[in-house]
Design a protein around this motif. Structure first.
Motif, PDB file in Angstrom:
ATOM      1  N   GLY A  18       0.742  -1.358  -0.100  1.00 12.40           N
ATOM      2  CA  GLY A  18       0.226  -0.022   0.132  1.00 12.40           C
ATOM      3  C   GLY A  18       0.837   1.264  -0.057  1.00 12.40           C
ATOM      4  N   VAL A  19       0.639   2.158   1.060  1.00 10.45           N
ATOM      5  CA  VAL A  19       1.265   3.452   1.179  1.00 10.45           C
ATOM      6  C   VAL A  19       2.013   3.687   2.232  1.00 10.45           C
ATOM      7  N   LEU A  20       2.821   4.539   2.913  1.00 15.64           N
ATOM      8  CA  LEU A  20       3.357   4.697   4.016  1.00 15.64           C
ATOM      9  C   LEU A  20       2.797   5.469   4.900  1.00 15.64           C
ATOM     10  N   ASP A  21       1.666   6.330   4.259  1.00 18.19           N
ATOM     11  CA  ASP A  21       0.853   7.197   5.328  1.00 18.19           C
ATOM     12  C   ASP A  21       0.004   6.259   6.009  1.00 18.19           C
ATOM     13  N   PRO A  69      10.853  -2.157  10.738  1.00 15.88           N
ATOM     14  CA  PRO A  69       9.639  -1.586  11.362  1.00 15.88           C
ATOM     15  C   PRO A  69       9.534  -0.027  11.187  1.00 15.88           C
ATOM     16  N   TYR A  70       8.279   0.522  11.022  1.00 15.39           N
ATOM     17  CA  TYR A  70       8.120   1.659  10.686  1.00 15.39           C
ATOM     18  C   TYR A  70       8.793   2.770  12.150  1.00 15.39           C
ATOM     19  N   ASP A  88       6.874  -1.893  16.275  1.00 16.76           N
ATOM     20  CA  ASP A  88       6.502  -3.270  16.142  1.00 16.76           C
ATOM     21  C   ASP A  88       5.808  -3.796  15.000  1.00 16.76           C
ATOM     22  N   TYR A  89       6.079  -2.911  13.796  1.00 17.73           N
ATOM     23  CA  TYR A  89       5.086  -3.296  12.557  1.00 17.73           C
ATOM     24  C   TYR A  89       5.795  -3.024  11.372  1.00 17.73           C
ATOM     25  N   VAL A  90       5.787  -3.836  10.553  1.00 20.69           N
ATOM     26  CA  VAL A  90       6.658  -3.664   9.153  1.00 20.69           C
ATOM     27  C   VAL A  90       5.698  -3.624   8.092  1.00 20.69           C
ATOM     28  N   GLY A  91       4.430  -3.835   8.249  1.00 16.64           N
ATOM     29  CA  GLY A  91       3.397  -3.812   7.160  1.00 16.64           C
ATOM     30  C   GLY A  91       3.329  -5.121   6.622  1.00 16.64           C
ATOM     31  N   GLU A  92       1.987  -5.471   5.892  1.00 20.70           N
ATOM     32  CA  GLU A  92       1.461  -6.527   5.378  1.00 20.70           C
ATOM     33  C   GLU A  92       1.289  -6.445   3.955  1.00 20.70           C
ATOM     34  N   GLY A  93       1.966  -7.311   3.296  1.00 22.59           N
ATOM     35  CA  GLY A  93       1.604  -7.285   1.836  1.00 22.59           C
ATOM     36  C   GLY A  93       0.614  -7.747   1.219  1.00 22.59           C
TER      37      GLY A  93
END
Length: 557
Positions: A313-316, A325-326, A331-336
């Protein structure tokens, strides 16, 4: 007998982008192609009684702009929506919505575009409660500039049956409140597509949302409406000097609409490439449709041959996939939207079919996964001139920089996108990324220096469509901190990103992207000499005339 020119452009400052003859003052066009390029008086013998002469008035004349990543159908439809770019603060938002909506009470839903993530100021996120206070009695949906987040009022959530949430695939989210009801914030397409469908906007987003076809088939009235929408968008592109559109969402329906316009008097004012959009709920055998589209449409004016994929998705909205991680969410790297394993399967099969692949990858984790997929395809199928692409690359890991050149991967990037450029606010994006990753964020120069080919675009309607403003943004880009590398481009490098590099990205460098004898007569005449304009004033320059295939497709009053 020497043929005479159909069009003769005189008194021009021609930037040919042809190394054999970088500059000229005259151009002759015959039968839709560039017949000759010369200095003052050299083409006089090609002037005949039927020749149309264009005096460029000393303005720059450049190859027609190639918009290398945009969304034609939805962008065209959005031209009539409320535009919120530059609107900040609750009072200004309230005034804009009420002024727009008061004459549209008969519409099923009001749509607005370009609402910044920080439109309320500070860190407060927009909710349905804010929108209910502004416009309570009619469904209303606002979309972020990146088109990856929407905010809906209660009426819109009820109409789309989302007020109580819904089960979604990974990478999509309906943000829920402590009261067990949706807050109004809808992250990614699967979350907000029901709102668009409820408001009658579904057909324009099918190429993005599902990659499928309208079902049921549009009525005659709907078809005529969609033709008019598409024409409006094409004219808007031509007005901005664009002669080639590389669309980044697609389905067969868009190709059919464009083919119908091509058959009309005047034909298509721009050359258009439409991909097949592969979604994460599709099976590999759906790529047969991509192959069929590629075979059916492969002319210089209308073609397919590409598979588009969204990896993240996007960073924002924390939906981009990161390696680490952000910075503001440790604690989060995003989910593809795909797993790395699944994307490798898709890349191998699409590559085996000889299709080009273009993947939206914002975070450095997504970029790495896509490069891994392209590498797997090369190992499985053998090396070829595939020119697979990665779209956006807003953060890249240093270990992956050399892999673009090693794998022949094109970096498709957008000069208007970096926070701080063209009015894009710094927050929340720069805090999401974190200072340690700033040097490799929107890193055009760094990627180019690593040997990659780079083409430029706006991602319209995400950003303003103007290639001239995009060139300016590329030239005046400034680092966020003094220790960051300079990522700016020179005028000629940026111009190449919108011309020759676009032609290369679509395997057409042998016939377009330069002003050169034998090439297609796709030309943009500007109302000023861009070499003498200060970079920070370049955005004030406008196209005076656009020519595509030897036909004038736009002429300023």
């Amino acid at each position: 007998m020497t043929p005479t020119a159909d069009l003769l452009i005189l008194n021009a400052r021609v930037l040919t982008l042809d190394p054999g003859r970088p500059k000229a003052t005259e151009i002759a066009i015959i039968d839709g192609k560039i017949a000759a390029v010369g200095a003052k008086g050299e083409l006089a013998s090609l002037r005949g009684p039927g020749t149309e002469v264009i005096d460029a008035g000393g303005g720059s004349v450049v190859p027609g702009f190639s918009e290398n990543h945009m969304h034609l159908f939805s962008g065209s439809a959005e031209l009539v929506h409320l535009q919120l770019s530059g609107v900040h603060g609750l009072p200004a938002l309230t005034e804009a919505i009420r002024n727009y909506g008061k004459d549209r009470l008969e519409q099923v839903m009001l749509f607005a575009q370009g609402a910044d993530y920080t439109i309320l100021g500070g860190e407060e996120r927009l909710t349905r409660h804010h929108l209910d206070a502004i416009w309570p009695d009619q469904p209303l949906a606002l979309f972020a500039p990146d088109h990856h987040t929407a905010w809906a009022n209660t009426k819109a959530l009820e109409l789309a049956n989302l007020l109580h949430g819904a089960e979604l695939r990974p990478g999509n989210e309906i943000v829920m409140g402590d009261d067990g009801l949706a807050t109004g914030e809808l992250r990614e397409m699967e979350a907000f597509s029901p709102v668009q469908a409820a408001g009658g906007f579904a057909r324009y987003r099918l190429g993005l949302a599902t990659g499928g076809e309208p079902d049921p088939r549009p009525t005659d009235l709907e078809w005529r409406t969609d033709m008019e929408v598409m024409r409006r968008g094409l004219e808007y592109c031509a007005r901005h000097g664009i002669t080639t559109i590389q669309n980044m969402d697609g389905n067969l329906y868009q190709l059919e609409l464009l083919a119908a316009i091509e058959k009309e008097d005047g034909g298509l004012p721009c050359r258009v490439a439409i991909p097949f959009h592969f979604k994460n709920f599709m099976s590999l055998d759906m790529l047969e449709k991509a192959s069929a589209m590629s075979k059916a449409y492969d002319s210089d004016f209308l073609r397919s041959g590409m598979v588009k994929v969204f990896y993240d998705g996007v960073l924002d909205s924390w939906t981009a996939v990161m390696v680490e991680p952000y910075a503001d969410r440790p604690d989060y790297v995003g989910e593809g939207l795909f797993t790395p394993e699944r994307f490798r399967e898709i890349a191998i099969e699409a590559d085996r079919r000889g299709l080009q692949i273009a993947v939206h990858a914002i975070g450095d984790g997504a970029v790495r996964a896509v490069l891994d997929g392209y590498e797997a395809a090369r190992k499985e199928n053998g090396a070829r001139d595939s020119r697979h692409r990665i779209e956006h690359i807003e953060v890249v890991h240093p270990d992956d920089l050399p892999r673009f050149a090693e794998l022949g991967v094109i970096a498709s990037m957008q000069p208007p996108h970096p926070p701080g450029c063209m009015g894009v606010p710094l927050e929340p994006t720069v805090s999401r990324i974190g200072r340690s990753r700033w040097p490799l964020s929107y890193a055009w120069r760094t990627i180019k220096n690593a040997g990659a080919r780079i083409c430029f675009a706006s991602d319209w309607p995400v950003s303003p469509i103007s290639p001239i403003r995009g060139i300016q943004a590329a030239m005046i880009r400034e680092p966020w901190q003094a220790t960051d590398p300079d990522q700016s481009f020179t005028l000629m490098e940026a111009l190449e990103g919108y011309t020759t590099e676009g032609a290369y990205a679509e395997f057409r460098e042998d016939r377009k992207g330069r002003i050169k004898p034998g090439f297609l007569a796709d030309i943009t005449i500007l109302n000023a000499d861009i070499e003498s304009v200060a970079p920070d004033k370049l955005g004030e320059v406008e196209p005076a005339i656009t020519i595509c295939g030897g036909k004038i497709t736009y002429k300023a009053n």
